[in-house]
Design a protein around this motif. Structure first.
Motif, PDB file in Angstrom:
ATOM      1  N   ASP A  50       1.109  -1.356  -0.084  1.00  0.00           N
ATOM      2  CA  ASP A  50       0.285   0.311  -0.249  1.00  0.00           C
ATOM      3  C   ASP A  50       0.780   1.132  -0.074  1.00  0.00           C
ATOM      4  O   ASP A  50       1.945   1.118   0.494  1.00  0.00           O
ATOM      5  CB  ASP A  50      -0.613  -0.196   1.197  1.00  0.00           C
ATOM      6  CG  ASP A  50      -1.579  -1.087   1.250  1.00  0.00           C
ATOM      7  OD1 ASP A  50      -2.554  -1.794   0.346  1.00  0.00           O
ATOM      8  OD2 ASP A  50      -2.017  -1.240   2.189  1.00  0.00           O
ATOM      9  N   CYS A  51       0.656   2.360   0.057  1.00  0.00           N
ATOM     10  CA  CYS A  51       0.569   3.830  -0.306  1.00  0.00           C
ATOM     11  C   CYS A  51       1.540   3.647   0.928  1.00  0.00           C
ATOM     12  O   CYS A  51       1.206   4.089   2.338  1.00  0.00           O
ATOM     13  CB  CYS A  51       0.117   4.485  -1.155  1.00  0.00           C
ATOM     14  SG  CYS A  51       0.625   6.069  -0.608  1.00  0.00           S
ATOM     15  N   ALA A  52       2.481   4.261   1.283  1.00  0.00           N
ATOM     16  CA  ALA A  52       3.129   4.596   2.749  1.00  0.00           C
ATOM     17  C   ALA A  52       2.436   5.978   3.117  1.00  0.00           C
ATOM     18  O   ALA A  52       2.584   6.155   4.314  1.00  0.00           O
ATOM     19  CB  ALA A  52       4.158   4.871   3.107  1.00  0.00           C
ATOM     20  N   ASP A  53       2.280   6.841   2.362  1.00  0.00           N
ATOM     21  CA  ASP A  53       1.364   8.225   2.328  1.00  0.00           C
ATOM     22  C   ASP A  53      -0.018   7.972   2.743  1.00  0.00           C
ATOM     23  O   ASP A  53      -0.447   8.632   3.972  1.00  0.00           O
ATOM     24  CB  ASP A  53       2.268   9.119   1.479  1.00  0.00           C
ATOM     25  CG  ASP A  53       3.286   9.623   1.087  1.00  0.00           C
ATOM     26  OD1 ASP A  53       3.989   9.519   2.444  1.00  0.00           O
ATOM     27  OD2 ASP A  53       3.577  10.203   0.760  1.00  0.00           O
ATOM     28  N   CYS A  54      -1.163   8.012   1.804  1.00  0.00           N
ATOM     29  CA  CYS A  54      -2.694   7.741   1.766  1.00  0.00           C
ATOM     30  C   CYS A  54      -2.918   5.697   2.553  1.00  0.00           C
ATOM     31  O   CYS A  54      -3.799   5.977   3.025  1.00  0.00           O
ATOM     32  CB  CYS A  54      -2.671   8.242   1.088  1.00  0.00           C
ATOM     33  SG  CYS A  54      -2.772   7.384  -0.739  1.00  0.00           S
ATOM     34  N   GLY A  55      -2.106   5.212   2.142  1.00  0.00           N
ATOM     35  CA  GLY A  55      -2.222   3.667   2.765  1.00  0.00           C
ATOM     36  C   GLY A  55      -3.296   3.249   1.388  1.00  0.00           C
ATOM     37  O   GLY A  55      -4.069   2.473   1.980  1.00  0.00           O
TER      38      GLY A  55
ATOM     39  N   VAL B 186       5.183   4.708  -2.936  1.00  0.00           N
ATOM     40  CA  VAL B 186       4.437   5.408  -2.762  1.00  0.00           C
ATOM     41  C   VAL B 186       3.077   5.739  -4.102  1.00  0.00           C
ATOM     42  O   VAL B 186       4.145   5.212  -5.472  1.00  0.00           O
ATOM     43  CB  VAL B 186       5.320   7.130  -2.751  1.00  0.00           C
ATOM     44  CG1 VAL B 186       3.889   8.784  -3.193  1.00  0.00           C
ATOM     45  CG2 VAL B 186       5.719   7.056  -1.723  1.00  0.00           C
ATOM     46  N   CYS B 187       2.540   5.787  -4.154  1.00  0.00           N
ATOM     47  CA  CYS B 187       1.457   6.261  -5.118  1.00  0.00           C
ATOM     48  C   CYS B 187       1.683   7.289  -5.984  1.00  0.00           C
ATOM     49  O   CYS B 187       2.436   7.900  -5.540  1.00  0.00           O
ATOM     50  CB  CYS B 187      -0.192   6.576  -5.163  1.00  0.00           C
ATOM     51  SG  CYS B 187      -0.710   7.439  -4.215  1.00  0.00           S
ATOM     52  N   GLU B 188       0.650   7.230  -7.151  1.00  0.00           N
ATOM     53  CA  GLU B 188       0.936   8.088  -8.495  1.00  0.00           C
ATOM     54  C   GLU B 188       0.673   9.644  -8.066  1.00  0.00           C
ATOM     55  O   GLU B 188       1.140  10.859  -8.004  1.00  0.00           O
ATOM     56  CB  GLU B 188       0.464   7.271  -9.337  1.00  0.00           C
ATOM     57  CG  GLU B 188       1.080   6.848 -10.090  1.00  0.00           C
ATOM     58  CD  GLU B 188       0.654   6.742 -11.680  1.00  0.00           C
ATOM     59  OE1 GLU B 188       1.098   5.301 -12.372  1.00  0.00           O
ATOM     60  OE2 GLU B 188      -0.426   7.900 -12.331  1.00  0.00           O
ATOM     61  N   LEU B 189      -0.237   9.511  -6.929  1.00  0.00           N
ATOM     62  CA  LEU B 189      -1.497  10.675  -6.417  1.00  0.00           C
ATOM     63  C   LEU B 189      -0.734  11.492  -5.369  1.00  0.00           C
ATOM     64  O   LEU B 189      -0.353  12.407  -5.016  1.00  0.00           O
ATOM     65  CB  LEU B 189      -2.447  10.024  -5.564  1.00  0.00           C
ATOM     66  CG  LEU B 189      -3.654   9.873  -6.405  1.00  0.00           C
ATOM     67  CD1 LEU B 189      -4.465   9.508  -6.327  1.00  0.00           C
ATOM     68  CD2 LEU B 189      -3.959  10.490  -8.311  1.00  0.00           C
ATOM     69  N   CYS B 190       0.698   9.853  -5.010  1.00  0.00           N
ATOM     70  CA  CYS B 190       1.337  11.227  -3.138  1.00  0.00           C
ATOM     71  C   CYS B 190       2.608  11.691  -4.178  1.00  0.00           C
ATOM     72  O   CYS B 190       3.458  12.253  -2.718  1.00  0.00           O
ATOM     73  CB  CYS B 190       0.974  10.098  -2.612  1.00  0.00           C
ATOM     74  SG  CYS B 190      -0.246  10.301  -1.601  1.00  0.00           S
ATOM     75  N   ARG B 191       3.575  11.352  -4.920  1.00  0.00           N
ATOM     76  CA  ARG B 191       4.301  11.765  -5.674  1.00  0.00           C
ATOM     77  C   ARG B 191       4.606  12.721  -5.042  1.00  0.00           C
ATOM     78  O   ARG B 191       5.891  13.288  -5.208  1.00  0.00           O
ATOM     79  CB  ARG B 191       4.381  10.895  -6.751  1.00  0.00           C
ATOM     80  CG  ARG B 191       5.959  10.600  -6.845  1.00  0.00           C
ATOM     81  CD  ARG B 191       6.728  10.060  -8.561  1.00  0.00           C
ATOM     82  NE  ARG B 191       8.537  10.466  -9.569  1.00  0.00           N
ATOM     83  CZ  ARG B 191       8.908  11.486  -9.429  1.00  0.00           C
ATOM     84  NH1 ARG B 191       7.703  12.879  -9.763  1.00  0.00           N
ATOM     85  NH2 ARG B 191      10.017  11.295  -9.912  1.00  0.00           N
TER      86      ARG B 191
HETATM   87 ZN   LIG Z   1      -1.063   7.751  -2.065  1.00  0.00          ZN
END
Ligand SMILES: [Zn+2]
Length: 86
Positions: free
Chosen positions: A31-36, A54-59
């Motif tokens: 899972d994304c470390a920032d948003c989960g 990290v996902c594309e949205l949080c990068r």
């Molecule tokens: Zn994310």
């Protein structure tokens, strides 16, 4: 003295099997470390030196460049039968 037979409720069995299968699906996922959020198939995940994924949205919210980027594949990727032309 005979012991009472243990009975399993059908709905409890269904719930237990559903929980087991859902836990199995999430087992190898990162899972994304920032948003989960769980990444979608086809989305790109970015890995940083700290080990965070990290996902594309949080990068865009992170400074620095990722050390690696990889596309999220379907769980059956690599297991499909392919036609080989010789
Ligand atoms: Zn994310």
């Amino acid at each position: 003295m005979p012991r009472a037979a243990v009975t399993i409720d059908e709905q409890d069995l269904e719930r237990a099997l559903l929980r087991k299968s859902v836990a199995g699906l999430a087992g190898g996922r990162s899972d994304c470390a920032d948003c989960g959020r769980a990444p979608l198939v086809g989305e790109t995940l970015h890995r940083y030196e700290t080990g965070a994924t990290v996902c594309e949205l949080c990068r865009p919210l992170r400074r620095g460049e990722p050390v690696a980027s990889e596309r999220v594949r379907h769980s059956e990727y690599g297991n499909a039968v392919r036609v080989r032309r010789v």
